[in-house]
Design a protein around this motif. Structure first.
Motif, mmCIF file in Angstrom:
data_model
loop_
_atom_site.group_PDB
_atom_site.id
_atom_site.type_symbol
_atom_site.label_atom_id
_atom_site.label_comp_id
_atom_site.label_asym_id
_atom_site.label_seq_id
_atom_site.Cartn_x
_atom_site.Cartn_y
_atom_site.Cartn_z
ATOM 1 N N LEU A 124 37.618 -53.237 15.723
ATOM 2 C CA LEU A 124 38.387 -53.886 16.528
ATOM 3 C C LEU A 124 39.897 -54.892 15.547
ATOM 4 C CD1 LEU A 124 38.027 -54.093 20.172
ATOM 5 C CD2 LEU A 124 39.734 -53.093 19.469
ATOM 6 N N ALA A 125 40.631 -55.540 15.562
ATOM 7 C CA ALA A 125 41.237 -56.773 14.869
ATOM 8 C C ALA A 125 41.588 -57.390 16.325
ATOM 9 C CB ALA A 125 41.938 -56.382 13.535
ATOM 10 N N LEU A 126 41.309 -58.510 15.802
ATOM 11 C CA LEU A 126 42.165 -59.360 17.135
ATOM 12 C C LEU A 126 43.152 -60.652 15.647
ATOM 13 C CD1 LEU A 126 42.486 -60.987 19.106
ATOM 14 C CD2 LEU A 126 40.063 -62.803 18.093
ATOM 15 N N THR A 127 44.687 -60.862 16.123
ATOM 16 C CA THR A 127 45.597 -61.269 15.028
ATOM 17 C C THR A 127 45.711 -62.334 15.590
ATOM 18 O OG1 THR A 127 47.202 -59.933 16.704
ATOM 19 C CG2 THR A 127 45.994 -59.252 14.047
ATOM 20 N N GLY A 128 46.122 -63.477 15.115
ATOM 21 C CA GLY A 128 47.330 -64.753 15.428
ATOM 22 C C GLY A 128 48.233 -64.744 15.273
ATOM 23 N N ALA A 129 49.046 -66.291 14.452
ATOM 24 C CA ALA A 129 49.885 -66.098 14.553
ATOM 25 C C ALA A 129 50.210 -66.049 13.091
ATOM 26 C CB ALA A 129 50.052 -67.736 14.346
ATOM 27 N N PRO A 166 41.270 -68.444 26.632
ATOM 28 C CA PRO A 166 40.355 -68.147 26.449
ATOM 29 C C PRO A 166 40.006 -66.965 25.350
ATOM 30 C CG PRO A 166 41.055 -66.457 28.625
ATOM 31 C CD PRO A 166 42.286 -67.531 27.407
ATOM 32 N N VAL A 167 41.259 -66.278 24.211
ATOM 33 C CA VAL A 167 40.709 -65.333 23.793
ATOM 34 C C VAL A 167 39.851 -65.946 22.204
ATOM 35 C CG1 VAL A 167 42.512 -63.972 21.698
ATOM 36 C CG2 VAL A 167 43.002 -65.147 24.394
ATOM 37 N N ALA A 168 39.972 -67.272 21.833
ATOM 38 C CA ALA A 168 38.478 -67.597 21.141
ATOM 39 C C ALA A 168 37.729 -67.419 22.002
ATOM 40 C CB ALA A 168 38.929 -69.108 20.683
ATOM 41 N N GLY A 169 36.877 -66.700 22.789
ATOM 42 C CA GLY A 169 36.154 -66.177 23.407
ATOM 43 C C GLY A 169 35.421 -64.984 22.932
ATOM 44 N N LEU A 170 36.696 -63.579 22.361
ATOM 45 C CA LEU A 170 36.250 -62.715 22.373
ATOM 46 C C LEU A 170 35.212 -62.510 21.074
ATOM 47 C CD1 LEU A 170 39.688 -61.185 22.854
ATOM 48 C CD2 LEU A 170 38.134 -60.911 24.248
#
Length: 248
Positions: A21-26, A194-198
């Motif tokens: 999976l990918a987790l994307t930010g700004a 909480p996203v930083a905990g994924l």
């Protein structure tokens, strides 16, 4: 380890993973002209306190000021076009290497680029809704009025503001993370919970970000380069190979 070797290692990790999976930010959208939030030079949060201008409390206290502060950059998000990073993630999904994208971004650029499975954990800018009668409307309504056409109630965007509960997409993202063997964290500072905990839910984590993150020491691999460069190079390396999620 130089860039070429790191890229080869990234390709190896993806080939070995059966659930990526990918987790994307700004940082994924900066190459589309959308400013990020926490970079030292151009971060939006360096210029103002988000809890003062982008919170549910700010909206309720002074709607006119809230929209004066936020509509301009929301409009920038809506006018932006996908860049190489967005397009490459969509290609990785089409070729079966990526199950989907969990994004902190509200700009909708992953969908514009062709990604099909996207979890927008901080909401989106496609619609707004009335805080009184709950009726939804198009985001363009806010350019005319921040009052509901049906009941006169206060309209709010379909994004997660400071002080809000998390979106349903966030809880769905937590579920989809179950069994994740490889998480590509792209353009995220990993400072917003909480996203930083994924990443703790993934077996292995790869960080692709221009700046250091709190997760670097725990990551399997860190590449401090442009997301567009890294992901487009990765797509080229994988070529016509198909991943475990490829559908004929």
């Amino acid at each position: 380890m130089d860039y070429s070797r790191r890229l080869d290692k990234l390709a190896q990790l993806i080939r070995e993973s059966t659930k990526t999976l990918a987790l994307t930010g700004a940082g994924v959208s900066t190459e589309s002209g959308i400013p990020d939030f926490r970079s030292k030079e151009k971060g939006l949060w360096n210029r103002f306190d988000p809890e003062e201008v982008a919170s549910i409390g700010a909206l309720e206290r002074d709607p006119a000021e809230f929209y004066r502060n936020n509509l301009k950059w929301w409009e920038l998000c809506l006018q932006a076009q996908p860049n190489e990073a967005h397009r490459s993630l969509a290609q990785l999904e089409r070729k079966g290497w990526l199950l989907g994208v969990i994004t902190q971004n509200i700009d909708g650029l992953h969908q514009k680029a062709g990604s099909k499975r996207v979890w927008e954990v901080h909401g989106h800018l496609r619609t707004c809704r009335c805080m009184k009668c709950k009726k939804t409307d198009q985001m363009d309504r806010l350019k005319e009025s921040y009052h509901c056409a049906a009941c006169g109630g206060l309209l709010r965007p379909s994004v997660v503001l400071f002080g809000d509960s998390m979106s349903n997409d966030y809880y769905n993202a937590e579920k989809v993370m179950s069994g994740c063997q490889l998480l590509l964290v792209v353009g995220s500072s990993l400072q917003v919970y909480p996203v930083a905990g994924l990443p703790y839910m993934a077996r292995q984590v790869v960080i692709i970000n221009r700046q250091p993150t709190p997760w670097d020491s725990q990551a399997r691999l860190v590449i401090n380069q442009s997301a567009g460069l890294v992901l487009s190079d990765l797509v080229e390396i994988l070529g016509d190979e198909k991943g475990p999620y490829y559908e004929c």
